[in-house]
Motif scaffolding. Structure first.
Motif, PDB file in Angstrom:
ATOM      1  N   LEU A  32      62.722  -1.042  67.498  1.00 41.53           N
ATOM      2  CA  LEU A  32      63.433   0.229  67.659  1.00 41.53           C
ATOM      3  C   LEU A  32      64.475   0.523  66.587  1.00 41.53           C
ATOM      4  CD1 LEU A  32      63.908   0.323  71.523  1.00 41.53           C
ATOM      5  CD2 LEU A  32      62.473   1.811  70.140  1.00 41.53           C
ATOM      6  N   VAL A  33      65.249  -0.472  66.186  1.00 41.00           N
ATOM      7  CA  VAL A  33      66.308  -0.217  65.189  1.00 41.00           C
ATOM      8  C   VAL A  33      65.721   0.320  63.884  1.00 41.00           C
ATOM      9  CG1 VAL A  33      68.074  -1.333  63.751  1.00 41.00           C
ATOM     10  CG2 VAL A  33      68.053  -1.705  66.217  1.00 41.00           C
ATOM     11  N   PRO A  34      64.707  -0.301  63.308  1.00 39.65           N
ATOM     12  CA  PRO A  34      64.111   0.286  62.103  1.00 39.65           C
ATOM     13  C   PRO A  34      63.474   1.655  62.347  1.00 39.65           C
ATOM     14  CG  PRO A  34      63.529  -2.017  62.253  1.00 39.65           C
ATOM     15  CD  PRO A  34      64.172  -1.647  63.562  1.00 39.65           C
ATOM     16  N   GLU A  35      62.874   1.854  63.533  1.00 34.49           N
ATOM     17  CA  GLU A  35      62.240   3.147  63.820  1.00 34.49           C
ATOM     18  C   GLU A  35      63.257   4.286  63.820  1.00 34.49           C
ATOM     19  OE1 GLU A  35      59.964   3.098  67.432  1.00 34.49           O
ATOM     20  OE2 GLU A  35      58.486   1.710  66.609  1.00 34.49           O
ATOM     21  N   VAL A  36      64.362   4.126  64.551  1.00 30.94           N
ATOM     22  CA  VAL A  36      65.351   5.215  64.613  1.00 30.94           C
ATOM     23  C   VAL A  36      66.055   5.375  63.271  1.00 30.94           C
ATOM     24  CG1 VAL A  36      65.659   5.148  67.119  1.00 30.94           C
ATOM     25  CG2 VAL A  36      67.173   3.782  65.668  1.00 30.94           C
ATOM     26  N   THR A  37      66.215   4.290  62.544  1.00 27.49           N
ATOM     27  CA  THR A  37      66.816   4.354  61.210  1.00 27.49           C
ATOM     28  C   THR A  37      65.933   5.169  60.280  1.00 27.49           C
ATOM     29  OG1 THR A  37      67.869   2.206  61.537  1.00 27.49           O
ATOM     30  CG2 THR A  37      67.637   2.971  59.267  1.00 27.49           C
ATOM     31  N   VAL A  55      74.503  -0.701  59.540  1.00 29.64           N
ATOM     32  CA  VAL A  55      75.280  -1.404  60.558  1.00 29.64           C
ATOM     33  C   VAL A  55      74.551  -1.245  61.884  1.00 29.64           C
ATOM     34  CG1 VAL A  55      77.521  -1.567  61.715  1.00 29.64           C
ATOM     35  CG2 VAL A  55      77.409  -0.871  59.314  1.00 29.64           C
ATOM     36  N   THR A  56      74.256  -2.367  62.527  1.00 30.23           N
ATOM     37  CA  THR A  56      73.601  -2.331  63.834  1.00 30.23           C
ATOM     38  C   THR A  56      74.541  -2.915  64.875  1.00 30.23           C
ATOM     39  OG1 THR A  56      72.574  -4.510  63.779  1.00 30.23           O
ATOM     40  CG2 THR A  56      71.388  -2.718  62.685  1.00 30.23           C
ATOM     41  N   ASN A  57      74.259  -2.628  66.142  1.00 32.82           N
ATOM     42  CA  ASN A  57      75.112  -3.157  67.205  1.00 32.82           C
ATOM     43  C   ASN A  57      74.679  -4.540  67.662  1.00 32.82           C
ATOM     44  OD1 ASN A  57      72.784  -2.080  68.503  1.00 32.82           O
ATOM     45  ND2 ASN A  57      73.894  -1.986  70.434  1.00 32.82           N
ATOM     46  N   VAL A  92      80.901  -3.546  67.600  1.00 28.68           N
ATOM     47  CA  VAL A  92      80.390  -4.017  66.319  1.00 28.68           C
ATOM     48  C   VAL A  92      80.460  -2.914  65.264  1.00 28.68           C
ATOM     49  CG1 VAL A  92      78.265  -4.662  65.109  1.00 28.68           C
ATOM     50  CG2 VAL A  92      78.952  -5.881  67.150  1.00 28.68           C
ATOM     51  N   LEU A  93      80.144  -1.679  65.642  1.00 26.01           N
ATOM     52  CA  LEU A  93      80.092  -0.599  64.656  1.00 26.01           C
ATOM     53  C   LEU A  93      81.426  -0.400  63.943  1.00 26.01           C
ATOM     54  CD1 LEU A  93      77.816   1.934  66.537  1.00 26.01           C
ATOM     55  CD2 LEU A  93      77.157   0.206  64.862  1.00 26.01           C
ATOM     56  N   PRO A  94      82.528  -0.137  64.646  1.00 26.28           N
ATOM     57  CA  PRO A  94      83.793   0.028  63.923  1.00 26.28           C
ATOM     58  C   PRO A  94      84.258  -1.263  63.258  1.00 26.28           C
ATOM     59  CG  PRO A  94      84.167   0.157  66.287  1.00 26.28           C
ATOM     60  CD  PRO A  94      82.679   0.148  66.067  1.00 26.28           C
ATOM     61  N   THR A  95      83.987  -2.395  63.883  1.00 30.42           N
ATOM     62  CA  THR A  95      84.389  -3.678  63.300  1.00 30.42           C
ATOM     63  C   THR A  95      83.655  -3.929  61.985  1.00 30.42           C
ATOM     64  OG1 THR A  95      84.801  -4.567  65.510  1.00 30.42           O
ATOM     65  CG2 THR A  95      84.544  -6.162  63.737  1.00 30.42           C
ATOM     66  N   ALA A  96      82.350  -3.705  61.975  1.00 33.21           N
ATOM     67  CA  ALA A  96      81.558  -3.917  60.759  1.00 33.21           C
ATOM     68  C   ALA A  96      81.926  -2.908  59.678  1.00 33.21           C
ATOM     69  CB  ALA A  96      80.066  -3.841  61.071  1.00 33.21           C
ATOM     70  N   LEU A  97      82.160  -1.653  60.050  1.00 32.36           N
ATOM     71  CA  LEU A  97      82.581  -0.658  59.057  1.00 32.36           C
ATOM     72  C   LEU A  97      83.918  -1.041  58.438  1.00 32.36           C
ATOM     73  CD1 LEU A  97      81.564   2.706  60.743  1.00 32.36           C
ATOM     74  CD2 LEU A  97      80.605   1.713  58.651  1.00 32.36           C
ATOM     75  N   ASP A  98      84.840  -1.514  59.256  1.00 31.59           N
ATOM     76  CA  ASP A  98      86.137  -1.967  58.739  1.00 31.59           C
ATOM     77  C   ASP A  98      85.958  -3.143  57.787  1.00 31.59           C
ATOM     78  OD1 ASP A  98      89.148  -2.074  58.768  1.00 31.59           O
ATOM     79  OD2 ASP A  98      88.709  -4.050  59.634  1.00 31.59           O
ATOM     80  N   LEU A 114      74.265   3.927  60.863  1.00 33.59           N
ATOM     81  CA  LEU A 114      74.575   3.198  62.084  1.00 33.59           C
ATOM     82  C   LEU A 114      73.343   3.276  62.974  1.00 33.59           C
ATOM     83  CD1 LEU A 114      78.047   4.839  62.748  1.00 33.59           C
ATOM     84  CD2 LEU A 114      77.505   2.911  61.243  1.00 33.59           C
ATOM     85  N   SER A 115      72.834   2.133  63.395  1.00 38.02           N
ATOM     86  CA  SER A 115      71.607   2.100  64.186  1.00 38.02           C
ATOM     87  C   SER A 115      71.812   1.150  65.362  1.00 38.02           C
ATOM     88  CB  SER A 115      70.461   1.633  63.295  1.00 38.02           C
ATOM     89  OG  SER A 115      69.238   1.832  63.929  1.00 38.02           O
TER      90      SER A 115
END
Length: 135
Positions: A32-37, A55-57, A92-98, A114-115
């Motif tokens: 799913l992650v690659p598909e929606v990306t 960035v994935t969750n 994870v999303l805001p943490t990884a972006l930071d 973001l996926s």
């Protein structure tokens, strides 16, 4: 998901434990992650190789490697820090972006994708953001 409390302790009692995804969850998340990306890349007219940051969750190494291979991304992307922080779910999303920003990998005008997926793959979504100034 499977939960182990390492002994006779009930799951709600504080203490060490281990939570693992079942094969079904891994299989759906990896797909799913690659598909929606890919869908988001197509909608914004961008080749997935042009993604500056993914960035994935679910930042564990199996998901990261699978997403990277499915999207044909270079080795250094996407960021992974589950070995230091654990699985932070949505945080994870805001943490990884930071983390990416502090490391200088989010440049002005770069595209971060973001996926995410949740609930054993019942939900999956992706969004592209242009970091800082417009492209």
């Amino acid at each position: 998901m499977e939960l182990s409390t390492y002994g006779d302790r009930e799951y709600w009692v504080p203490g060490d434990g281990h939570c693992a995804f079942t094969e079904f969850v891994f299989t759906r998340g990896i797909r799913l992650v690659p598909e929606v990306t890919q869908v988001v890349c197509e909608r914004i007219g961008m080749n997935n190789r042009e993604i500056d940051n993914l960035v994935t969750n679910r930042p564990n190494q199996l998901f990261l490697r699978s997403s990277r291979e499915a999207l044909d991304l270079p080795e250094q992307r996407p960021p992974g820090h589950s070995d230091r922080c654990g699985d932070l779910f949505a945080a994870v999303l805001p943490t990884a972006l930071d983390e990416e920003n502090r490391a200088g990998r989010l440049r002005n005008g770069s595209v971060a994708l973001l996926s995410v997926f949740a609930h054993a793959g019942d939900f999956a979504a992706a969004a592209a953001i242009c970091w800082g100034a417009a492209r």
